[in-house]
Design a protein around this motif. Structure first.
Motif, PDB file in Angstrom:
ATOM      1  N   ASP A 176       0.809  -1.297  -0.054  1.00 34.06           N
ATOM      2  CA  ASP A 176       0.112   0.164   0.170  1.00 34.06           C
ATOM      3  C   ASP A 176       1.159   1.223  -0.149  1.00 34.06           C
ATOM      4  O   ASP A 176       1.113   1.900   1.018  1.00 34.06           O
ATOM      5  CB  ASP A 176      -0.964   0.042   1.289  1.00 34.06           C
ATOM      6  N   TYR A 177       1.230   1.640  -1.256  1.00 29.33           N
ATOM      7  CA  TYR A 177       2.416   2.541  -1.349  1.00 29.33           C
ATOM      8  C   TYR A 177       2.065   3.769  -1.333  1.00 29.33           C
ATOM      9  O   TYR A 177       2.936   4.965  -1.262  1.00 29.33           O
ATOM     10  CB  TYR A 177       3.004   2.581  -2.629  1.00 29.33           C
ATOM     11  N   ALA A 178       0.789   4.096  -1.383  1.00 30.02           N
ATOM     12  CA  ALA A 178       0.278   5.602  -1.475  1.00 30.02           C
ATOM     13  C   ALA A 178       0.860   6.577  -0.605  1.00 30.02           C
ATOM     14  O   ALA A 178       1.118   7.593  -0.787  1.00 30.02           O
ATOM     15  CB  ALA A 178      -1.208   5.832  -1.687  1.00 30.02           C
ATOM     16  N   THR A 179       0.674   6.354   0.834  1.00 30.69           N
ATOM     17  CA  THR A 179       1.027   7.195   1.818  1.00 30.69           C
ATOM     18  C   THR A 179       2.482   7.042   2.255  1.00 30.69           C
ATOM     19  O   THR A 179       2.948   7.833   3.260  1.00 30.69           O
ATOM     20  CB  THR A 179       0.009   6.929   2.962  1.00 30.69           C
ATOM     21  N   VAL A 180       3.311   6.470   1.714  1.00 28.15           N
ATOM     22  CA  VAL A 180       4.556   6.112   2.249  1.00 28.15           C
ATOM     23  C   VAL A 180       5.313   7.196   2.136  1.00 28.15           C
ATOM     24  O   VAL A 180       6.216   7.877   3.062  1.00 28.15           O
ATOM     25  CB  VAL A 180       5.342   4.910   1.596  1.00 28.15           C
ATOM     26  N   ASP A 181       5.524   7.939   0.836  1.00 24.12           N
ATOM     27  CA  ASP A 181       6.154   9.412   0.891  1.00 24.12           C
ATOM     28  C   ASP A 181       5.808  10.342   1.966  1.00 24.12           C
ATOM     29  O   ASP A 181       6.626  11.026   2.515  1.00 24.12           O
ATOM     30  CB  ASP A 181       5.998   9.733  -0.501  1.00 24.12           C
TER      31      ASP A 181
END
Length: 689
Positions: free
Chosen positions: A367-372
């Motif tokens: 679930d990469y959307a919030t990593v940054d």
């Protein structure tokens, strides 16, 4: 009778005596009172100096203030008052009072007051910042002021050295490890003996710069000089010593150090004037780090048990919740980890470690959307923290290019593989696209020296991988480049993490590479479907069952199944020993084919695996693994016989995001009543994350 008006001479003498006595009393009374006051003042000052020498500064200040209430112009009391205020941290007020002294402070005293103010400023900067999203403003100001004092050419020699020490401490506490270690190296080269508080700061900087052996020596010497107890605003150097031991490979000493500290600290402490004892923060810190060090060396169950118990005692501690989440992530529970780091952020939105934990758990779940966003917040809260730097670098590698190559070379007498065989697969994946996609290019090449002749299978093509919460899926097309089958393999599959314990995976191919190479030689291909359900309680226990079906182009149908159970038998620092059982079987509708296809077979084996770390220095490591299995194989129409396999391998990580591996294995079991054996050398390479 008429009285005589003349005064008798005796009466005159008495009157004069009385007058003299009155005069004496009038003169000596104030003198005696002044003498009594002087004695009382000296007694108060003596008590103030005694308390100061004993380190009881608050009591000393009370006596000093008592003197100034009665004798406000007392120069000695005023000077001691300035000294005490400075030592208690009120250096600004001390400077204001020093300016009113008559006579005023000397040049040396002014320099000392300035140095004292900077020392207190360094301590203040170690507390909570005024703006948590700009955490280094106060620390950098302390560095600037310390540098200004240290560079003053008029500073006396003794104060110049002290100012240099204070500058080193300020740099270390401001997270400017490069500058702090540079100053330490210069002092070390000059042979300057450092006081304990400077050694602690220098050791912190050396540890941040990955010089753990040197840091350990400084921690040890600082503890020998000053074994404690330490002021509330001072860190416990034994915690730093534990990490220095750990990172220099002395795991046992790390355990001994933190466990001894935990045993020494009491859970509760009494505060004068408080009706009830309060929780000892140093005890909690020691216990938390005792758990963290075990998590670091892959003793996740032990670490979790400790943190879970601490969490029940202190449920509102944000740092504890954050560490608990990281341990849950290491145990394979990313969803539970997300819950705990969310609690940590509710308790303290400034907990940078919780944002790192949230980013790491999201990465595990694809679930990469919030990593940054999470890492950006962590960086704003702790931009100079090396843990934040490592998390960002790891994420940059993961979302960047990925390259893998795997190859194995076998030799033996297997009917499927021949006397010699080999398989190679290379994959390159693009950087992450829109947080959900990657484009792949891959190639496969397999060969075998069969009694009938040589055979090969070669394919190359492209594919797409997609990512969603807990899901990874792919589809790819691999045209054939050999002359034997000539079919394009269309492949698709997924790996779905349903919960923290359950996962389901499936793979389908129109021309599967699981097809025996002997079948390839005769132009036979197979459509293959494999599916697996896994139940994983934690890193300690895992069960799996897999089903497969191969539909050969010659009309044969093969159905297979394989079940396994793996249980952790022993865990030690950087070492794991697992045992298990594996049971499987297959059926074929045709048994007269040119490749191995028994009408029915079954097998079972007891398995064991030993994995341990041989050596590590941060991202460089060597890990070995030994796998063994022994059991029985039964094929319809033939006698049951024993089977066994053993493999030894190593993974060598030469730096962040790059490792190579090698292994050599041996396998022996009967096929069609004849015992076959095979020796295999395998090599792997990975670049990315």
């Amino acid at each position: 009778m008429r009285l005589n008006s003349t005064t008798h001479p005796r009466d005159a003498r008495v009157s004069r005596a009385r007058l003299c006595l009155a005069l004496v009393l009038a003169i000596q009374g104030p003198l005696a009172l002044a003498a009594d006051n002087a004695v009382e003042r000296d007694a108060l000052m003596a008590r103030a100096r005694h308390e100061h020498d004993a380190g009881h500064r608050v009591d000393a200040l009370a006596h000093c203030q008592a003197v100034l209430e009665r004798w406000p112009g007392d120069r000695e009391a005023q000077a001691l008052n300035v000294t005490l205020l400075t030592e208690l941290g009120a250096s600004t007020r001390a400077g204001e009072l020093a300016a009113t002294l008559q006579p005023g402070p000397t040049v040396a005293e002014k320099h000392r007051l300035g140095a004292d103010h900077v020392a207190q400023e360094i301590r203040w900067a170690d507390g909570e910042p005024a703006d948590p999203f700009h955490p280094y403003v106060e620390a950098d100001q302390a560095v600037d002021d310390a540098r200004h004092i240290a560079d003053d050419p008029l500073l006396p020699a003794d104060l110049r050295q002290r100012a240099g020490f204070d500058l080193l401490v300020a740099l270390s506490r401001a997270g400017r490890a490069d500058e702090a270690t540079a100053r330490y190296d210069a002092l070390h080269t000059q042979g300057v003996a450092l006081p304990a508080y400077v050694e602690r700061a220098a050791a912190d900087a050396l540890l941040a710069k990955r010089r753990p052996a040197e840091a350990a020596k400084l921690y040890e010497d600082s503890i020998a000089q000053d074994p404690g107890p330490y002021d509330a605003n001072e860190g416990e150097p034994r915690i730093g010593l534990m990490y220095a031991y750990l990172e220099s490979g002395r795991t046992r000493k790390a355990f001994q150090t933190v466990d001894a500290l935990s045993a020494k600290e009491t859970p509760w402490i009494r505060v004068p004037g408080a009706p009830l004892p309060i929780e000892n923060p140093r005890k909690l810190d020691a216990d938390l780090n005792a758990a963290a060090v075990r998590d670091y060396v892959d003793m996740h169950a032990d670490a979790y048990a400790r943190l879970d118990a601490l969490g029940r005692e202190a449920p509102a501690n944000a740092q504890l919740r954050s560490e608990l989440g990281m341990t849950e992530l290491a145990r394979g529970w990313p969803r539970r980890a997300l819950q705990d780091v969310a609690i940590a952020l509710t308790l303290d939105p400034r907990e940078a470690g919780a944002y790192i934990g949230k980013a790491n758990a999201s990465r595990v779940l694809n679930d990469y959307a919030t990593v940054d966003e999470d890492l950006a917040v962590a960086r704003s809260l702790a931009a100079r923290n090396t843990r934040v730097d490592r998390a960002q670098e790891s994420w940059d590698r993961e979302r960047g290019w990925q390259f893998d190559i795997e190859t194995e070379r076998g030799k033996g007498s297997s009917p499927d593989f021949g006397d010699r065989d080999g398989t190679t697969q290379a994959t390159i994946a693009s950087p992450l696209i829109d947080d959900h996609w990657r484009v792949l290019a891959l190639g496969r090449y397999s060969t075998a020296d069969l009694p009938e002749g040589d055979v090969r299978r070669s394919r190359a093509g492209i594919g797409i991988r997609g990512y969603a919460l807990g899901l990874e899926a792919y589809v790819q097309a691999l045209p054939s480049t050999d002359r034997y089958v000539g079919k394009t393999a269309i492949e698709a599959g997924f790996n779905w993490s349903l919960t923290d314990r359950w996962a389901w995976a499936a793979d389908y191919s129109t021309a599967g590479d699981d097809t025996p190479l002997r079948a390839q030689f005769y132009g036979i291909s197979a459509k293959t479907l494999d599916t697996t359900v896994t139940w994983r309680a934690s890193e300690l226990t895992q069960a799996r069952i897999g089903l497969s079906q191969d539909r050969f182009s010659d009309g044969n149908r093969r159905n297979g199944w394989l079940a396994s159970l793996v249980q952790r038998l022993h865990t030690a620092p950087n070492l794991a020993l697992d045992g298990g059982i594996e049971i499987g079987g297959s059926t074929n509708t045709l048994d007269d084919r040119p490749y191995f296809n028994p009408r029915r077979d079954r097998s079972y084996a007891l398995t064991g695996r030993l994995e341990n770390l041989l050596g590590q220095f941060y991202e460089r490591s060597v890990t070995q693994r030994i796998d063994v299995a022994a059991g029985q194989y039964a094929e319809r129409g033939f006698a049951t016989g024993w089977m066994a396999s053993v493999r030894y391998g190593q993974i060598i990580q030469t730096g962040p995001g790059f490792h190579v591996g090698w292994g050599i294995g041996w396998h022996n079991q009967p096929y069609d009543g004849r015992r076959e054996h095979r020796v295999v050398l395998d090599l792997t390479l990975h670049w990315g994350e």
